[in-house]
Design an enzyme around this catalytic site. Sequence first.
Site, mmCIF file in Angstrom:
data_model
loop_
_atom_site.group_PDB
_atom_site.id
_atom_site.type_symbol
_atom_site.label_atom_id
_atom_site.label_comp_id
_atom_site.label_asym_id
_atom_site.label_seq_id
_atom_site.Cartn_x
_atom_site.Cartn_y
_atom_site.Cartn_z
ATOM 1 N N HIS A 16 -7.701 -5.444 0.021
ATOM 2 C CA HIS A 16 -6.428 -4.804 0.322
ATOM 3 C C HIS A 16 -5.904 -5.324 1.660
ATOM 4 O O HIS A 16 -6.669 -5.491 2.606
ATOM 5 C CB HIS A 16 -6.697 -3.297 0.404
ATOM 6 C CG HIS A 16 -5.509 -2.406 0.400
ATOM 7 N ND1 HIS A 16 -4.656 -2.303 -0.661
ATOM 8 C CD2 HIS A 16 -5.051 -1.527 1.339
ATOM 9 C CE1 HIS A 16 -3.718 -1.404 -0.395
ATOM 10 N NE2 HIS A 16 -3.936 -0.925 0.822
ATOM 11 N N GLU A 75 -9.211 -5.295 -4.093
ATOM 12 C CA GLU A 75 -8.595 -4.268 -3.243
ATOM 13 C C GLU A 75 -9.636 -3.393 -2.554
ATOM 14 O O GLU A 75 -9.560 -3.118 -1.359
ATOM 15 C CB GLU A 75 -7.676 -3.383 -4.090
ATOM 16 C CG GLU A 75 -6.506 -4.096 -4.737
ATOM 17 C CD GLU A 75 -5.288 -4.186 -3.839
ATOM 18 O OE1 GLU A 75 -5.359 -3.738 -2.682
ATOM 19 O OE2 GLU A 75 -4.264 -4.712 -4.305
ATOM 20 N N SER A 121 0.842 -1.190 0.000
ATOM 21 C CA SER A 121 0.000 0.000 0.000
ATOM 22 C C SER A 121 0.886 1.252 0.000
ATOM 23 O O SER A 121 1.696 1.422 -0.904
ATOM 24 C CB SER A 121 -0.957 -0.032 1.197
ATOM 25 O OG SER A 121 -1.952 0.954 1.096
#
Length: 546
Positions: free
Chosen positions: A456, A341, A222
């Site tokens: 995610h 995600e 990320s």
Amino acid sequence: MPGLHRRNLCKFGAAVLASPPLLASFPATAQEAPIARPPAGALRGAAQGRVLAFKGIPYAAPPVGPLRYRSPQGLSPWTGERDATRAGAASIQTIPPWATWLYDKPASMGEDCLTLNIWTPALEGRRPVMVWIHGGAWRTGEGVAAGNDGTALARLGDVVVVTVNYRLGALGFLAHPTLKDPVTGAAANWGVQDQVAALRWVRANIEAFGGDPDNVTLFGQSAGGTSVANIAPNPANHGLVHKMIIQSGAFLGPPDLPDLAGAAAYAEALAAKLETTVPGLRGVPAERLHTTELALAREWGARNGGRVPVLPIADGVVIPAAPRGAGLPAMPLLIGTTRDEAAFWYDLLDPDGRRIPGLPSPTDEASLLRMAGALKDGSRPRSTASPEAVVDAYRRAAARRGEPTELNALWMAIYTDLRFRLDALEAARRHAASGQPAFLYEFAHPLAGKARGVPHCAEVPFVFGTHTDPYFAAKSGTGPAEAALARAMMQGWSSFARAGVPSSEEGGAWQPVSSSGEGVNLLGGEGGPRRIERVVRAEELEVWGS
């Protein structure tokens, strides 16, 4: 899930993938305590099984008082043996509901946070070094979070794992010309500068921990993945990084990536709220600065489509160019995303099926078109597709595959592609076209229990072999499929760090991506630990001209 605190109750068992406890929970005796003697000064760590851990190691001077909003300053070597059995404080932070999937509240927080942690199989030898930059939107996270404990990865991969704490939020990413450092000329990106300072510390000291300073892999997820893309291309950092792993990194560009002028306006607004000047922010108590900035961020984001300029900026000094416009350097690249995600922010459930508060989803067709149009313009301005064409293409593709076509499902698919999948695909194929080794993956293993999708952050506990930690067991799963997947991923990541090609016992070497973007290594799910798909979501990619 929220409210579940890290206990580290697992016993260190014989199974290779068993997630061990944090070493500080089981202090070694004086006879067992390993002593590392890097140039920075002697460090007393802790031994656990076949791994040695050294935590809370300072790599720069505390960025407090007049050193707030200054480039990181060096430390003089200490004398005597420094205790390195306990982690240092995390940067001051407030964890939003969705981020509790990955992060528990840090045991301690403070402005004096520039420390790193090292896990190594032995102090002798010359092993590959893997330096982890945690994610968290440059606002949350720490180097000793349950998910990125380096014990299992160091042990299974025979690598040296380093995790880094760096300045976050208002303390790490406020920018203004009047904050210009008199030595470096930097006026922004304090947290990124911390990450680079940690890499320089590793370069100078890692041999004392059995690591090879000439074989360093920088990896992150990320915001950490984006940090890899920010750091590696800068010529000033040449020699610090030799391989890159970018997990779910967003290759930000305008308008999501602010310029110094936009960031300066935000800093001035914060100073006004605190009734001081921008330089005067150095004297505001850190907690007050943090809480006031969070309140301003909510107001500012409501007026500016959610965009708040507390993140890295292309300042021409620390980050010469925005990641989207900058080519990655000539070194091996491993890059990828999770399958879903966007579920992390828009459809995250705990193992019991309870919804975790997230961001607002579209409420009707008009709001879906409006949100898709704004995201398209901000993420990929070169696309000529209209919002209507985009939504129609995604609806038709989902219907043909028998997938949900309701508003939120379409929005999450569009968000996932525009924010993550397309950037990873483009970076991978551009890297392959330059003649460099490039490997593209998609993590496809669904969450356990009544949760759904592959959001995610879902891959992080498998990269580190921490999926059986009490904080993740109910979310990630602990069965044979999860054990095989964690083993394959730790082998893949560590073999990439060793020789630039990911490989595992099951399936051998990974397939590199082609210059046209074909060849995706799917990880987990119904097909086992790894399999190859030519292209993922080919129908949807057509609308973007990909």
